[in-house]
Design an enzyme around this catalytic site. Sequence first.
Site, PDB file in Angstrom:
ATOM      1  N   HIS B 155      -1.587  20.321 -11.131  1.00 42.60           N
ATOM      2  CA  HIS B 155      -0.282  21.127 -10.974  1.00 42.60           C
ATOM      3  C   HIS B 155      -0.686  22.757 -11.278  1.00 42.60           C
ATOM      4  O   HIS B 155      -1.429  23.016 -11.884  1.00 42.60           O
ATOM      5  CB  HIS B 155       0.490  20.720 -12.268  1.00 42.60           C
ATOM      6  N   CYS B 197       0.916  23.053  -6.002  1.00 41.04           N
ATOM      7  CA  CYS B 197       1.883  23.565  -5.866  1.00 41.04           C
ATOM      8  C   CYS B 197       1.354  25.505  -5.553  1.00 41.04           C
ATOM      9  O   CYS B 197       0.591  25.889  -6.380  1.00 41.04           O
ATOM     10  CB  CYS B 197       3.009  23.816  -6.663  1.00 41.04           C
TER      11      CYS B 197
END
Lengths: 558, 383
Positions: B155, B197
């Site tokens: 992440h 991301c």
Amino acid sequence: MMPVPSSVPQPKDDFQEELVIRPLHSGDIYASFQFRTLWETDFMRGNKVSHYRLFPKSLGQVISKFSVRELHISFTQGYWRTMQWGQPFLPSPPGAELWVWFQDSVTDVDGTWKELTNVLSGIFCASLNFIDSTNTVQPSASFKPLGIGNVTDHRFLRYATLPREIVCTENLTPWKKLLPCGSKAGLAVLLKSEKLFHSSFHSQAVHIRPVCQDWQCKTTSWELRQTLNVVFDLHTPGQGKLEWSLFKMFSRTLTEACPLASSSKIYIDITDDPQGEQFEVSPATHLLSQAMVLGDRRTFSVYDLTQQITFGTVRSLNLLIRWKSRDMLRPLLHAERYVAGYGLQTGEIHTLMYNNHPYRSFPVLLLDSVPWYLRLYIHTLTVTSKGKDNKPSYIHYQPSKDRVRPHLLEMLVQLPPNSVTEVTVQFERALLKWTEYTPDPNHGFYVGSSVISSLVPSIVAMDTNSTREQPLFSSFFPCKEESSYFMRVYTEPLLVNLPTPDFSMPYNVICLTCTVVAVGYGSLYNLLTRSFQIEEPSPGLAKRIANIIRKMRGVPPL
Amino acid sequence: MKILTLLSLLATHLSASSVNIEENAGQFFSSGHTNNWAVLVCTSRFWFNYRHVANTLSVYRSVKRLGIPDSHIVLMLADDMACNHRNPKPATVFSHKNMELNVYGDDVEVDYRGYEVTVENFLRVLTGRLPPSTPRSKRLLSDDRSNILIYLTGHGGNGFLKFQDSEEISNVELADAFEQMWQKRRYNELLFIIDTCQGASMYERFYSPNLMALASSQVGEDSLSHQPDLAIGVHLMDRYTFYLLEFLEDIHPSSKANMNDLFKVCPKSQCVSTPGHRTDLFLRDPGSALITDFFGSVRKVEITMETINLTEPIQQVEQNFVNEERQKETYSYVDQLPVSEIIHQKPKQKDWHPPDGFILGLWTLILLVFFKTYGMKHLKHIF
């Protein structure tokens, strides 16, 4: 390449493999693999060993570099249910366990221990480097050497467990690589990880110790035992019938023995039904053997894989075992442990030891190693049997030091016959520094299993004669007297919640404070320091053009 | 005359073939690397981040298949998914739904696992500043002729990557680590792939030469996951790595596919996010860099015609049979639970310390009071 001169004799080495299958009362099945390599060499004195054949080089170098006398390491997933499954051949606690005896020549035992754990973490792909002084203890009476030796000074012993350690294929792969035949031939072809880890209990271990070469015991040789114990659950494959085969357990069948092995055998425990009425094993075999193991005389059918006839015409061996019901093996010694209490400040650890023998009592050595963040109050330690106080004949307690070493409690307790002995001690939970918490602190913190070592009276006379060839599973613990045998039982590890701070608190505080400061103080500051000026609104377009014309004419503006 | 033409023909032929040899030799050594390393990191913990472990394991599988051995791969997995108690099929990690491909395999070797995957350990592996007792399998022993593949997944956000839900690594730290590697001559060429991301923000700050970077999404975009498996109950892979795995399954060790093909993996129609790449720091043309320069381990073999004389083997000195003395003593096994010995085990004798201040003071007081009351003249009666 010149051949080595024959005046230097090559040390002899020998490899044996065996598999013991024992159907259990509940319908589960217990399979125990043992691979033993014996090598007549001397790592310690004299010349350095350079030619390795059956003994793995990585372990040989570890022994000589760190002056190791004995090494026992085990990786276990699951907890052994003594009351349902009886006693295992080789007990092990959940997680990773490592205990090592160093030679007398080692000067800095702690430094050598730290280096040894790092090297082993690389060999076995495990996070053994988390073993440090906060979870290492030096037992004063338990864990005597299992190999030969005369003097035992417990300064050279170190014991540590990692109850949180996960065991998966990445630990099995290097373990298989240590075998002489790898996983290509012999019994090791059955070790497929997808089946082995889909089980109720899985434990793999490596034991290195010096043993007697022969019955006279004038010379020693090094023994490396690799063991793998697994208990398959009846209900996992879907079928509920009490029928097991090698293919169902391991998704493989056997085609040959390991060519480097001097003996390769499979033993199936048929003690409860030698006539074959309730129990059926196919293909049938006429080889039977009896062995004294765990205080009982058991009968086994033997399959010798070095004989070609074992494999039959299809050249593959798939043992099929079918049984209807089985008697429950009542274990004589059994232990449990749990945490009592409520809240996040205090608690109580209860350890219960059951002696199920009807009339004999026997001594038991309890070893407890509790991390420093559970502060034990030893003045609240009580040992009761049958409601009465039972004073231990030997207590060794080493208090913990915050962030340096754990608590060590060793007690020798005599368990009265047919009774439950309860050991309770109260503790208080410590508040850790915020950097000491793991990334998932709400899972809890583990306390390693207690170890209970005991001499349990046996039903039949044990075999102290080491001249006869014994199967590997009965010759692990040395047997000195006939009336009792040595056994270790491990309790469950404990999972304790420590008071956990709210880790999102600093972020929330900063946001709130900055908002209050910006809105509250900022507004006040602006009100006090800003000065106000009156400003004429700007005139419309027509007025502005009129003002320009007036300026040109020299007339004052509107 | 004929001899002259023959000789001239021979000369031109030789020169032509020598040019060929030079060309071949030039092509052979064009990449300049002699060994390959891979550092594959999964930074996420907890069961619902199954897909990050699957991502890393699928790159591990491709890299192993194309030839890089386990000793040259540093695999870091922050949590255990294969033997997790929530996994309905233990010892497996699947990348395709319907359990088609088990990327965990049967011979996986994880070097850093669980709590060991931290920012500190990752940077220490890259820069080589590890404690002396670290085993070889946990070290990145690269030199100035190594091509390194670094793959990160987890992440992330604009300028950072989250490790284990408790700490972050920023793009500045990463760029500085790579600069340290360059200055210590720890790589020849480095390929950096990140699947998180806003992954492109992680390579914005690089400034060392010979770096090529790929990311699964631009700044401001999220990388999305591919498909859930209803039996396992979580998403199995991220989109970018899923299509990267599909692309790599077609590559074999002698493939001539180059980096431009890699940049085309997972266009916006498949990935929903826009993958990005950065080649301005890379000194060669990306079209001349082969996929196997980073993902495979093509060994370069030099054939030599020299002969080497082997010296005589060292004669072993005959073992002194001091064994004779040792054979006199008989060894025996140690008693496992010597009850009487344990009970009578004396506690360690504490070293004698001279009495400390309090005891000395107390005795002095007693003596003073005694002599005060009875007077000094009684001393001679005592002695």
